[in-house]
Design a protein around this motif. Sequence first.
Motif, mmCIF file in Angstrom:
data_model
loop_
_atom_site.group_PDB
_atom_site.id
_atom_site.type_symbol
_atom_site.label_atom_id
_atom_site.label_comp_id
_atom_site.label_asym_id
_atom_site.label_seq_id
_atom_site.Cartn_x
_atom_site.Cartn_y
_atom_site.Cartn_z
ATOM 1 N N ARG A 30 0.831 -1.213 0.000
ATOM 2 C CA ARG A 30 0.000 0.000 0.000
ATOM 3 C C ARG A 30 0.866 1.263 0.000
ATOM 4 O O ARG A 30 0.658 2.189 0.783
ATOM 5 C CB ARG A 30 -0.968 -0.003 1.183
ATOM 6 C CG ARG A 30 -2.045 -1.063 1.055
ATOM 7 C CD ARG A 30 -3.107 -0.910 2.132
ATOM 8 N NE ARG A 30 -4.154 -1.901 1.954
ATOM 9 C CZ ARG A 30 -4.121 -3.133 2.445
ATOM 10 N NH1 ARG A 30 -3.079 -3.527 3.169
ATOM 11 N NH2 ARG A 30 -5.107 -3.974 2.231
ATOM 12 N N ALA A 31 1.830 1.258 -0.881
ATOM 13 C CA ALA A 31 2.736 2.396 -1.031
ATOM 14 C C ALA A 31 3.288 2.355 -2.441
ATOM 15 O O ALA A 31 3.189 1.346 -3.145
ATOM 16 C CB ALA A 31 3.868 2.336 -0.001
ATOM 17 N N GLU A 169 -1.907 -8.439 -6.603
ATOM 18 C CA GLU A 169 -1.558 -7.885 -5.294
ATOM 19 C C GLU A 169 -0.504 -6.790 -5.424
ATOM 20 O O GLU A 169 -0.339 -5.964 -4.538
ATOM 21 C CB GLU A 169 -1.056 -9.011 -4.385
ATOM 22 C CG GLU A 169 -2.182 -9.967 -4.000
ATOM 23 C CD GLU A 169 -1.731 -11.411 -3.872
ATOM 24 O OE1 GLU A 169 -0.655 -11.754 -4.423
ATOM 25 O OE2 GLU A 169 -2.449 -12.176 -3.238
ATOM 26 N N VAL A 170 0.202 -6.807 -6.561
ATOM 27 C CA VAL A 170 1.258 -5.836 -6.834
ATOM 28 C C VAL A 170 1.083 -5.354 -8.269
ATOM 29 O O VAL A 170 0.714 -6.132 -9.151
ATOM 30 C CB VAL A 170 2.656 -6.477 -6.672
ATOM 31 C CG1 VAL A 170 3.754 -5.464 -6.989
ATOM 32 C CG2 VAL A 170 2.838 -7.057 -5.273
ATOM 33 N N GLU A 189 -0.793 9.819 -12.865
ATOM 34 C CA GLU A 189 -0.236 10.053 -11.530
ATOM 35 C C GLU A 189 -1.341 10.113 -10.477
ATOM 36 O O GLU A 189 -1.189 9.573 -9.371
ATOM 37 C CB GLU A 189 0.584 11.338 -11.523
ATOM 38 C CG GLU A 189 1.884 11.224 -12.312
ATOM 39 C CD GLU A 189 2.705 12.502 -12.269
ATOM 40 O OE1 GLU A 189 2.275 13.470 -11.614
ATOM 41 O OE2 GLU A 189 3.783 12.533 -12.899
ATOM 42 N N ASP A 190 -2.457 10.772 -10.810
ATOM 43 C CA ASP A 190 -3.594 10.801 -9.875
ATOM 44 C C ASP A 190 -4.116 9.392 -9.633
ATOM 45 O O ASP A 190 -4.486 9.029 -8.507
ATOM 46 C CB ASP A 190 -4.720 11.682 -10.433
ATOM 47 C CG ASP A 190 -4.383 13.171 -10.386
ATOM 48 O OD1 ASP A 190 -3.433 13.542 -9.662
ATOM 49 O OD2 ASP A 190 -5.074 13.956 -11.073
ATOM 50 N N LEU A 191 -4.151 8.594 -10.692
ATOM 51 C CA LEU A 191 -4.623 7.220 -10.577
ATOM 52 C C LEU A 191 -3.691 6.397 -9.689
ATOM 53 O O LEU A 191 -4.155 5.615 -8.845
ATOM 54 C CB LEU A 191 -4.729 6.596 -11.972
ATOM 55 C CG LEU A 191 -5.119 5.119 -12.043
ATOM 56 C CD1 LEU A 191 -6.445 4.874 -11.337
ATOM 57 C CD2 LEU A 191 -5.184 4.666 -13.491
ATOM 58 N N LYS A 196 -2.718 3.030 -4.846
ATOM 59 C CA LYS A 196 -1.868 2.557 -3.751
ATOM 60 C C LYS A 196 -2.659 2.276 -2.472
ATOM 61 O O LYS A 196 -2.126 1.665 -1.549
ATOM 62 C CB LYS A 196 -0.735 3.552 -3.476
ATOM 63 C CG LYS A 196 -1.130 4.784 -2.682
ATOM 64 C CD LYS A 196 0.116 5.591 -2.337
ATOM 65 C CE LYS A 196 -0.214 6.791 -1.470
ATOM 66 N NZ LYS A 196 0.988 7.559 -1.108
ATOM 67 N N GLN A 197 -3.927 2.700 -2.431
ATOM 68 C CA GLN A 197 -4.765 2.342 -1.285
ATOM 69 C C GLN A 197 -5.048 0.848 -1.272
ATOM 70 O O GLN A 197 -5.368 0.283 -0.219
ATOM 71 C CB GLN A 197 -6.087 3.129 -1.333
ATOM 72 C CG GLN A 197 -5.934 4.631 -1.466
ATOM 73 C CD GLN A 197 -5.071 5.235 -0.385
ATOM 74 O OE1 GLN A 197 -5.171 4.877 0.781
ATOM 75 N NE2 GLN A 197 -4.211 6.179 -0.767
#
Length: 259
Positions: A30-31, A169-170, A189-191, A196-197
């Motif tokens: 999540r990053a 998952e990735v 970039e917004d997407l 990443k959530q």
Amino acid sequence: MSKRIETTDLNVYYGNFRAVEDVTITIEPRAVTAFIGPSGCGKSTFLRTLNRMHEVIPGAHVEGEVLLDGENLYGPGVDPVRVRRQVGMVFQRPNPFPTMSIKENVLAGIRLNNKRMPKDDQDALVESSLRGANLWEEVKNRLELPGSGLSGGQQQRLCIARAIAMSPEVLLMDEPCSALDPISTLAIEDLIAELKQKYTIVIVTHNMQQAARVSDTTAFFNIAGTGAPGKLIEVGPTDKIFSAPDVQATEDYISGRFG
């Protein structure tokens, strides 16, 4: 859904040539982790080892470990096709299948894996994947038209929707904005910030501003010279890497003194 990736002493070879040397890194779930560095330093090669995509090149192999939440992706009996379902890939240039409709593009991975799905479930998956890629409202009335008829930025989001449909998952992204205009780049970039959530995201980029904008962690790769292997020089929180790196070579690259 997202998972942690850990590599230990990873060496990547093409035949006898060592392209990447001794990379040890932890990629957090999540990053967004950005790989930066000059051309030819092994960023994309290393990225492709994270879902075994490099193996499509004859003679390519690795030494060391790649762990996905503790599971060695190169362990005995591990199916590389299953790995690529878990760890999706978005390439540098948008690559929708030109003979397929928008809907068929989203479902392509499902069908290639011989997964049977009722039509209602297919429709729901197409909508949820396109919504996940922030594309649904733009294409919902033309799902049967060719995906190749979309703009470049839309095609790239379609490719992201196709990856999302496989429930990975990735998500690996190899310079996903390099062929796009500034407005489309901003949309991607917004997407990424939204995705990443749910997912662990790794992005290769040559755009320093992009790395600073979208990533939580930055890893700097470098190469000593022609024929030398690429190496991971430094990794850390993006704010620190861009403001106070520990290694002079990192600062020189970020400040534009080389690369």
